[in-house]
Design a protein around this motif. Sequence first.
Motif, mmCIF file in Angstrom:
data_model
loop_
_atom_site.group_PDB
_atom_site.id
_atom_site.type_symbol
_atom_site.label_atom_id
_atom_site.label_comp_id
_atom_site.label_asym_id
_atom_site.label_seq_id
_atom_site.Cartn_x
_atom_site.Cartn_y
_atom_site.Cartn_z
ATOM 1 N N LEU A 13 67.316 32.963 28.356
ATOM 2 C CA LEU A 13 66.033 33.648 28.231
ATOM 3 C C LEU A 13 64.914 32.755 27.698
ATOM 4 C CD1 LEU A 13 67.163 37.136 26.838
ATOM 5 C CD2 LEU A 13 66.532 36.527 29.184
ATOM 6 N N LYS A 16 62.805 30.667 30.872
ATOM 7 C CA LYS A 16 62.565 31.321 32.159
ATOM 8 C C LYS A 16 61.721 30.438 33.071
ATOM 9 C CE LYS A 16 62.842 36.072 30.411
ATOM 10 N NZ LYS A 16 62.102 37.337 30.193
ATOM 11 N N ARG A 17 60.743 29.748 32.485
ATOM 12 C CA ARG A 17 59.877 28.867 33.271
ATOM 13 C C ARG A 17 60.674 27.729 33.881
ATOM 14 N NH1 ARG A 17 54.504 25.663 31.005
ATOM 15 N NH2 ARG A 17 53.931 24.672 32.989
#
Length: 218
Positions: A13, A16-17
């Motif tokens: 998490l 994410k990018r």
Amino acid sequence: MITLYHLIKKDILIQKRNLLMACILIAFFIFTLSNIGMAGLSISILAVSYTLALGVSQIEDKNKSDLMLVSLPIKKSKIVLSKYISVYVFVLYAILVNYIFSFIIKIFELPIKFEWFTVDGILGAIISVTIFTSISLPLIFKWGYTKAKLPNYIIFFLFVIGATSVISNLDYYSTTRIFEFFGQLSNSEMIVLILIPLVLIVTISYLLSLVFYRKREF
């Protein structure tokens, strides 16, 4: 087990990018490395797994997350183990994205010289990732991401160059006795012969990482 799950989930998490950037990187590898066949797929999976695995360490180092983790009632053995498992989660992600792109290539009949998604390429990637991770993670747990960054980059590029060289000269190596020996083995014998050393390597690497992490001063 729940704590381990949440540690792995956290590794996913917080970047994410990077997961999105990994898709772009895979597309780049497909159109630049498809001419070397299965080696291109192996390098693609290795590079993406490497980027994501070290991306976690980079973010945690930047945010001083280690200080928070060691202050929580979480065993250091679980923290270390979660990093090793996360690597293979990223490998599965890279394999899935490569499969999707390969499927799209077949549908639109794009001009790729070799079939991109192959079992041999995946196996080569898993072996490469295992060996590379087993070298790089102990360095990170000993010195932290920043200090281990340069050695890990050097190891990575030497590893990729060496692997590419071997694949490029596969016709020559295939005539050697060791390749002839492997060629006589059945699939099950080959898997066992490869699996045992890999498990041993990962186990030694994990134990080293745990020792380094426990002795590390934060």
